[in-house]
Design a protein around this motif. Structure first.
Motif, PDB file in Angstrom:
ATOM      1  N   PHE A  15       0.821  -1.206   0.000  1.00 32.41           N
ATOM      2  CA  PHE A  15       0.000   0.000   0.000  1.00 32.41           C
ATOM      3  C   PHE A  15       0.858   1.261   0.000  1.00 32.41           C
ATOM      4  CE2 PHE A  15      -3.210  -3.041   0.942  1.00 32.41           C
ATOM      5  CZ  PHE A  15      -4.387  -2.486   0.466  1.00 32.41           C
ATOM      6  N   GLY A  16       2.007   1.208   0.649  1.00 30.92           N
ATOM      7  CA  GLY A  16       2.891   2.365   0.691  1.00 30.92           C
ATOM      8  C   GLY A  16       3.540   2.677  -0.644  1.00 30.92           C
ATOM      9  N   ALA A  17       3.587   1.694  -1.534  1.00 33.32           N
ATOM     10  CA  ALA A  17       4.237   1.873  -2.832  1.00 33.32           C
ATOM     11  C   ALA A  17       3.253   2.149  -3.964  1.00 33.32           C
ATOM     12  CB  ALA A  17       5.050   0.629  -3.173  1.00 33.32           C
ATOM     13  N   SER A  18       1.969   2.246  -3.651  1.00 31.69           N
ATOM     14  CA  SER A  18       0.958   2.363  -4.705  1.00 31.69           C
ATOM     15  C   SER A  18       0.007   3.521  -4.431  1.00 31.69           C
ATOM     16  CB  SER A  18       0.164   1.055  -4.777  1.00 31.69           C
ATOM     17  OG  SER A  18      -0.853   1.143  -5.746  1.00 31.69           O
ATOM     18  N   GLU A  19      -0.431   4.158  -5.502  1.00 33.83           N
ATOM     19  CA  GLU A  19      -1.470   5.190  -5.375  1.00 33.83           C
ATOM     20  C   GLU A  19      -2.814   4.560  -5.017  1.00 33.83           C
ATOM     21  OE1 GLU A  19      -1.409   8.577  -5.480  1.00 33.83           O
ATOM     22  OE2 GLU A  19       0.777   8.380  -5.524  1.00 33.83           O
TER      23      GLU A  19
END
Length: 176
Positions: A15-19
């Protein structure tokens, strides 16, 4: 990650790496990590959105569209139980693996039950994994007990967007 708790950090990283993580992306990430094959004590792993009650109708439509597009065997999404009028926020389960066998949990508001709510609030407050007291696992026989470990999750902009969780069967966890 080499420990059961480390599984939650994998969800946090996704989740931290994706919009915006889609149902399909969540499924493929889970499959690549081979969580169920590596940890017999894990009954399920998932994510619950952190929402204001007014946001649930829009998010319900979005989840239903994504589930249809994914072709995965999720049941029809609905937040349950219905949020209380006074609720400041809700945390319905919007992603889960595996889907089969965990259908009753899809849409469950983690804030709707005291033990789940307590662990979720501690996870949001501390930013570290927090476990529930032993409880009856949804969709399991009445005698089945387990714990749920939760971890707050932020998005690519470092805003808290939800809670990653893993459901652990107690007898299997003790053996592991």
């Amino acid at each position: 990650a080499g420990t059961i708790g480390g599984v939650l950090y994998g969800v946090r990283g996704l989740f931290g790496a994706s919009e915006h993580v889609t149902t399909t992306e969540y499924h493929l990430s889970h499959k690549q990590r081979a969580v169920m094959e590596r940890y017999a004590s894990i009954k399920g792993i998932g994510f619950a959105d952190l929402l204001r009650p007014a946001e649930t109708a829009r998010r319900t439509r979005q989840v239903r569209r994504e589930v249809r597009a994914s072709g995965l065997p999720y049941p029809r999404f609905a937040v349950h139980p219905r949020p209380r009028r006074a609720a400041a926020r809700v945390a319905p389960i919007t992603y889960m693996e595996p889907q089969t066998g965990n259908e009753p949990a899809f849409g469950l508001d983690l804030f709707s039950e005291p033990r789940r709510r307590d662990a979720a609030q501690r996870a949001l407050l501390t930013g570290h994994p927090q476990a529930t007291a032993p409880l009856r696992l949804i969709g399991e026989p009445a005698s089945a007990r387990g714990v749920i470990v939760m971890l707050s999750v932020g998005d690519a902009h470092d805003r808290t967007v939800g809670i990653a969780y893993e459901v652990l069967r107690l007898p299997a966890l003790v053996e592991e």
